[in-house]
Write an enzyme that holds these catalytic residues in place. Structure first.
Site, short mmCIF file in Angstrom:
data_model
loop_
_atom_site.label_atom_id
_atom_site.label_comp_id
_atom_site.label_asym_id
_atom_site.label_seq_id
_atom_site.Cartn_x
_atom_site.Cartn_y
_atom_site.Cartn_z
N TYR A 119 0.81 -1.23 0.00
CA TYR A 119 0.00 0.00 0.00
C TYR A 119 0.85 1.28 0.00
O TYR A 119 2.05 1.22 0.19
CB TYR A 119 -1.10 -0.02 1.06
CG TYR A 119 -0.81 -0.09 2.54
CD1 TYR A 119 0.37 0.33 3.12
CD2 TYR A 119 -1.81 -0.55 3.40
CE1 TYR A 119 0.55 0.29 4.49
CE2 TYR A 119 -1.65 -0.58 4.78
CZ TYR A 119 -0.46 -0.16 5.32
OH TYR A 119 -0.29 -0.19 6.67
N GLU A 120 0.22 2.38 -0.27
CA GLU A 120 0.91 3.68 -0.48
C GLU A 120 1.94 3.60 -1.59
O GLU A 120 3.00 4.22 -1.51
CB GLU A 120 1.57 4.19 0.80
CG GLU A 120 0.66 4.44 1.97
CD GLU A 120 -0.52 5.35 1.61
OE1 GLU A 120 -1.59 5.11 2.17
OE2 GLU A 120 -0.38 6.26 0.77
N GLY A 121 1.63 2.87 -2.64
CA GLY A 121 2.59 2.68 -3.74
C GLY A 121 3.42 1.45 -3.46
O GLY A 121 4.19 1.43 -2.50
#
Lengths: 571, 571
Positions: free
Chosen positions: B429-431
Site C-alpha cells: 500500500y501507499e505505492g
C-alpha cells in the site's frame, strides 16, 4: 486457481539436467522406460489439475476440526484422498512386492511436486505415508511388513511420524516418551507428541504412527531412542483394524496456514506398539524416514513455488494497468519491466530449485540401484540443500507472487496469500532450514569435502563444455564455482564447529545458487527454441551473483557473533 | 507479547546518526529541545508498552466487522484509540495553530515506529489522519482548515485517503469517480473506492475522507484529477457532525493480516465534498499526503521489525534446546551460532532501516525549516528508499522471527506469524515497493543524480573520517559506496527508461544497504560500550556485501527481460 501440470518441464529436466537415463539404465529401474514415465507424469498431472487443485481453497477456509475426539477433515478432502489412493499415487516408489510400482524416486519427486502445487495440505498425508513405508521396508520385521506395507502402499491406511515433544524439537535426543516391554513381543508406549501432521483423519479405517520412545534401560540422548509402530486400531488376525489402541488426539493446532492438514497433539497411554529395527537403534530408522521426508519437503517448496508462479502469471496476463512502455506490448502488466523481472525471477528460481530436488532424487536412485558409496555420498550431500533451498524458494516465490498482485495480493479471496501461509512451515518441519545447513557443513563435510568437490568438478566440466557456445553463461558459472570451492575448503579447514555453523545457512544458499547456475547452464545447452537459454541468461546474470555475497557471509567465522554478548541483543 | 520501547536507540540515532541537533538549531523547531524530545519518547513509549501492545492479538483474533452497515472495531480498540488521542499522539507534528505541537517529523517518526511495533492495525488510523492533516495544512482553504484541522489534530475525528479504484491502482490516473459542482461551493461525488484503510470506525463521531475524483471537463490521466474532502457527517454551523453524507461502507476485505484495521470498499452516491487545492490539481495535494504516508509506512515496517525482533529475542532467551556449544553459555538457544546469527541479522537490519527512516524524516524537517532545495531533494530521494526498505525489512525480520521460533513460529498463539501477516501489506500500500523503486530511478534521478551523489559524498567523508579508528569497517563501506556511485552513473546515463526500471528494485536495495552501512559506521564511531561497533562489524562484514549482488542485478538492463517473450513464461 487454474493449475497446469508442468509435464514438459519434468521431461526436459529428466532428459537433460538430472540424467534419468542413467537411472533407468540400471537393472533396478529398467522398467521405468520413457513411455512409462511419460504416462505417469500425464496421469498424475491430470489428477492434480482436475481433482486436487480445486481442494486448495476449501482446505484453507474450512480447517480440519476436532469434534468429540474425532478429526473432521476439510470438505472434499476424503474424496480427494480416495482419488490419490485409487490412482495408486501414494507410493509409486514402493517395492512391487507390497503393491508399489518400484519406480525411481526421481519420478516420485515429480509427482509429489505436482501434488504439492495443487493442494499442499492434502499432499502432506501421502508424503508422511511414503516416509513410513521407506522406514518399514528397511527396518521392520517381515511380519510387520506383511501386515502393514500393503495397506500403506495402497493408501488404505495412512502413516505418521511422531518425533517431537514439547521439550524435544531440534534436539530430538531430549525426548521422554516411554516404552516398556509387555513381554509378548509388544511394548506399552506412554507419552505426548506434538506437531503430528495428519495425526488422524476421517477417511481411512486406520492410521499408523511411527513413534520414537525410550526403553527403561536406555542411555540418555539419541543413542537411547527406539522406534515403534503404533496403530490407531490394532490389526486383528485377518489384518483388518481391530480394537482401538490406547492413544488419542488431544488437540489440533491453530496454524498460520496449511489449515486442511490436521496438526495434532497425540497422547499415548500405554498404547500397544511394535519395535521397528533394533532396540536403541531408532535414530537410524528415523533417518531413513527423515531423509526421504526431507527431499519430500523440499519438493513441497518447489511445488508451491510453481503453483504461486502460475497463479501470479495468470493474473499478470490478465491485469491491465498503466501505459505499456514497449512496442507491440500485450497491454497487460506483463509489459512492465519490473513485473517481467518478478516473473522471470519466480520462474528461474523455481526451475533451479526443481533441478536440485530432482538431482538429489536421481542420486538416491543411483544409490538404491548400485549401492555405490559415491552416489550415497552425493545423495546425502544434496538432501539438506534440496530441503532448505526448495522450501526457501517456495517462500520467496510465494512472497513475490503476493507482491505481483498488488493490493489484491493481501486479500484472501485472491489465493496468493495462501501459498505463502501454507508453505511457510516447510522451512521449519522435518528439521528447520538452520538444522539442514548445520548438517551440510557438519556431517556432510566430514568426508573432507569429497562429495562437495565431486559436484564442483562436475559443474566446472559442464562450464568448460559450454564455453564455446555460451561463453557469457559459462564463465560466470565457472567463476562462482571456483569461489564456492574456496569457501568449501575454508569450511573443511575449520575445526571449531562454531565457525562452520556461523556461516552454515549462507553456505548452503551459495551452494544452491551455484547448483542452480549449473542447471540453467545445462538447460541453455540443450535448449531447442531459445526460451531456456534466455531464462538461463537472466538467472546467471542477475541472480547467481548473490553467491558471492553469501560466501562472504559464510566464511566470516564465529568470532564476531560470539563477541556479541547476550546483553548486546537487548532492545 | 511484552514490548519495550527502544527509547535509548532513538536518542542515540538522534544524537549521532541523523543529526537532530541540526534540526532543532532552526527557528522552526527550536522548541524541540532534548528535554522535550526525551519526555515525548518516554511518554509515547509508555503508551505503546502498556496500552497498545496488549491490543495486538485481540485485533487479530477479532477482526473489525461490518454489521448492518456499521463498522464494529476489535475489542479494546476504541479505548486504545481514545488513549492515543487524549495523549495528543495523533499529530504531534501538526501546526500549533490547530492544536499540534509543531514537533519535527523526526520525532513523529520515532513515535510512529513505537506505535507500529505495539499494534500496527490500530496505528494505521492515526497515520492516515496525519497524512490528511498534512494535505489540508498545505492545500485547503482557511475555512476548511478552521473546521477540520482542530478535530483531526486532536483525534476527535479521523481521516482517510481514497485513491484506489478497481481499475486504478498503481495507475491512479485511470480513476473514474466523478465530481460535479453543486454551484454552492460544494461538489457531488459519485463513485466507488477500494482498499480504504479505516474507512469507518465506531469510536469517533466523524470520519473525513479525502477523495480523488474527476470534474466533468477533466483531461484524462493524472492531470484531470481533483481532491475533495468528503466527511461522513456534514459539519453543522457549530462545526459539529450534522446530517449524514451520501456515502457508505459497502464491505470490508478479508485480509491476510492487519485484521484489526477495517479495509473498506466505499461507495459515494452524490456525496457532498469540498475542493482541496485547485481544480485538476489534486495530484499535487495527493503527493503531499502520499509522501508523508510513504515515510509513515516505511516506519510501520521498521516498527514491526523491532516488535518481531523483541518477540523472537524473548523466546530465544527462554528456550532451552540442545547442548550449548560455547563455554559460559546461557544454556538457551541464544548460545547456538545460527540463532545468534539470526538475532544479529534482525537487530542490525532493523537498526539500518530505522536510521534510514529517521534520516529521511530529518531531511523533511530541514526542508520544512529552511525551504532549501538541497534538503527538499534529499527528502524526496530518501522517501522511496525509506518506504520500500523499511517495509522490506519488516517482512524479512518478521519472517526470520517465525523461523527462530521453530515449530512454534507456525502456531498462531505464539504471535510470531501475526507480525508477518500484518506487515506484509506495507510493501504494497501507499505505492508498491516496485513503484517506489521506479520513482527512485525515474523521477528522483531526473536531477542527473545530484541528490544521490551528495549522499554518496557524505558517506565517503564519513568513511574517510572513520578510517583511522575503524579501518576494517571504513574500507568496505567506502568500496561499496564507490560501486554504488558507478551504478548510479550507469542509471543516470540510461535514456531508455526500461533499462532503469528493469533494475529499479535491486538498485533501491543496494542504496539502502549502503545507507545502512553508513548508519552502522556512524554508530561504531560514537559507540561508548563496544556493542554498537560489534553490531556494525557484523552488518558490514556479512550483510553489506549483498550490495554488490544487487548492483549486478540493477545494471543488467532491460534487453534480456524483453528478450523473454510472454510465451516464455508459460508453465
Amino acid at each position: 486457481m487454474p493449475y497446469r501440470a508442468p509435464v514438459e518441464d519434468f521431461q526436459f529436466l529428466f532428459d537433460h539436467v538430472v540424467g534419468l537415463d542413467r537411472v533407468t539404465a540400471t537393472d533396478r529401474f529398467a522398467e521405468a522406460t520413457p513411455d512409462v514415465t511419460s504416462a505417469i507424469l500425464t496421469e498424475a498431472g491430470k489428477l492434480c489439475e482436475e481433482v486436487l487443485a480445486p481442494l486448495q481453497r476449501p482446505g484453507d477456509l474450512h480447517p480440519a476440526k476436532l469434534e468429540n475426539g474425532v478429526v473432521r477433515t476439510s470438505p472434499g478432502f476424503a474424496e480427494g484422498y480416495k482419488a490419490i489412493a485409487e490412482g495408486g499415487w501414494v507410493a509409486i516408489a514402493a517395492d512391487p512386492e507390497h503393491g508399489g510400482m518400484g519406480l525411481p524416486m526421481t519420478v516420485t519427486t515429480a509427482v509429489n511436486d505436482m501434488m504439492s502445487a495443487a493442494c499442499l495440505s492434502l499432499q502432506l498425508s501421502p508424503l508422511m505415508t511414503q516416509g513410513q513405508i521407506e522406514a518399514l521396508e528397511h527396518h521392520a520385521s517381515d511380519d510387520l511388513k506383511a501386515i502393514y506395507l500393503p495397506k500403506l502402499v495402497s493408501g488404505e491406511w495412512t502413516g505418521t511420524m511422531n518425533l517431537t515433544e514439547a521439550q524435544a524439537g531440534s534436539d530430538v535426543g531430549a525426548l521422554s516418551t516411554k516404552a516398556v516391554s509387555n513381554d509378548d513381543g509388544t511394548y506399552a508406549i506412554t507419552g505426548q507428541k506434538i506437531y503430528i501432521s495428519w495425526g488422524d483423519n476421517d477417511f481411512t479405517p486406520n492410521v499408523c504412527h511411527l513413534v520414537l520412545a525410550r526403553l527403561p534401560d536406555a542411555k540418555p540422548g539419541t543413542k537411547g531412542i527406539s522406534l515403534f509402530l503404533v496403530p490407531k486400531f490394532i490389526p486383528d488376525e485377518t489384518g483388518e483394524p481391530g480394537r482401538a489402541n490406547d492413544l488419542k488426539v488431544v488437540s489440533l493446532e491453530h496454524k498460520m496456514g496449511l489449515h486442511g492438514s490436521p496438526t495434532a497433539v497425540m497422547q499415548y497411554d500405554g498404547a500397544t506398539g511394535w519395535l521397528v529395527g533394533e532396540e536403541h537403534d531408532g535414530m537410524r530408522a528415523m533417518f531413513t524416514m527423515m531423509n526421504n521426508a526431507r527431499l519430500g519437503v523440499g519438493t513441497q517448496g518447489v511445488g508451491v513455488a510453481d503453483g504461486a508462479y502460475q497463479h501470479a502469471l495468470a493474473y499478470a496476463k490478465d491485469r491491465k494497468q498503466g501505459r505499456s512502455t514497449i512496442q507491440n506490448g500485450t497491454g497487460t502488466i506483463i509489459d512492465h519491466a519490473n513485473v517481467r523481472r518478478m516473473l522471470a525471477t519466480m520462474k528461474a528460481e523455481t526451475f533451479a530449485a526443481r533441478a536440485i530436488a530432482l538431482t538429489c532424487a536421481a542420486a538416491i536412485d543411483m544409490e538404491t540401484a548400485t549401492a555405490a558409496p559415491d552416489w550415497a555420498a552425493r545423495a546425502a550431500f544434496l538432501t539438506p540443500i534440496a530441503k532448505a533451498f526448495g522450501t526457501y524458494t517456495g517462500i520467496s516465490v510465494a512472497n513475490m507472487g503476493i507482491q505481483l498482485h498488488g493490493g489484491m495480493g493481501f486479500i484472501e479471496e485472491t489465493g496468493a496469500a495462501q501459498y505463502l501461509r501454507d508453505v511457510r512451515v516447510t522451512a521449519i518441519y522435518e528439521g528447520t532450514n538452520g538444522i539442514q545447513a548445520m548438517d551440510l557443513v557438519g556431517r556432510k563435510l566430514m568426508d573432507g569435502g569429497e562429495a562437495a568437490y565431486a559436484l564442483l568438478d562436475e559443474i566446472e566440466s559442464t562450464a568448460e563444455a559450454a564455453r564455446a557456445e555460451h561463453p557469457e553463461l559459462a564463465e560466470p558459472v565457472w567463476q562462482a564455482t571456483e569461489s564456492l570451492r574456496e569457501a568449501t575448503e575454508w569450511m573443511v579447514a575449520q575445526n571449531d564447529m562454531n565457525n562452520r555453523f556461523a556461516g552454515a545457512v549462507p553456505f548452503l544458499r551459495a551452494f544452491a545458487r551455484v547448483l542452480g547456475g549449473h542447471a540453467h547452464l545445462l538447460a541453455a545447452m540443450h535448449d531447442t527454441d531459445g526460451s531456456r537459454a534466455r531464462l538461463a541468461r537472466f538467472y546467471i546474470t542477475r541472480i547467481l551473483p548473490e553467491a558471492q555475497a553469501h560466501i562472504a557471509h559464510a566464511t566470516a567465522g564465529a568470532d564476531d557473533l560470539y563477541a556479541l554478548a547476550p546483553e548486546d541483543f537487548a532492545a
